[in-house]
Design a protein around this motif. Sequence first.
Motif: not given
Ligand code: ZN
Length: 137
Positions: A76, A72, A82, A78
Motif C-alpha cells: 500500500d 508497507h 501511517h 502510503n
Molecule cells: Zn496503508
Amino acid sequence: LRVQTERRSQLVNITPQVQELLGRSEFTEGIALISVPHTTCALAVNEDEEGLKEDVLQLLSRLVPEAGPYEHNKVDNNAHAHLRSLLQLPYIALPISAGKLQLGSWQSLFLVEWDGPRQRMVLITLMGDVANGGKSP
Ligand code: ZN
C-alpha cells in the motif's frame, strides 16, 4: 461526524461542527472523547493560523519523508501517512461545560489529514450529565 478532506495533507478545523453537534445534544457537563477510526489521519489541538498549519505539515513531512524505503509500500503506497499519524494521536479528550467544548481562545480542534482527499469519520463519545435527565423537553 463526516469530514471531507480536500488535499493530500491538510489540517481541517472541525471545532464548529463539533460545537454544533454538541449544541444539538442535551449534553451539558462532562468530557467529549473525540476520535478518528482511521490509520492515516489524526487529531490535534492548536491555533488556526495559516502559517502555523503549514509549519505543522512541513514538520511532520521532514520527520517522515514521503520517499521510503518503507516495508508497507510493498502492499500500500502510503507508509508515510501511517507513520506521520503515529506521531500524533487518533483521539483527544476535551472538557465540556454549559454544553460547549472548553477550548482556549487560541485553540481549535483539527483533523490532520495525511492521505487525502478522503471522507473521514470523526466519532464523538460523551461522558457526563445531560439536561432534563436525558428526556426531550
Ligand atoms: Zn496503508
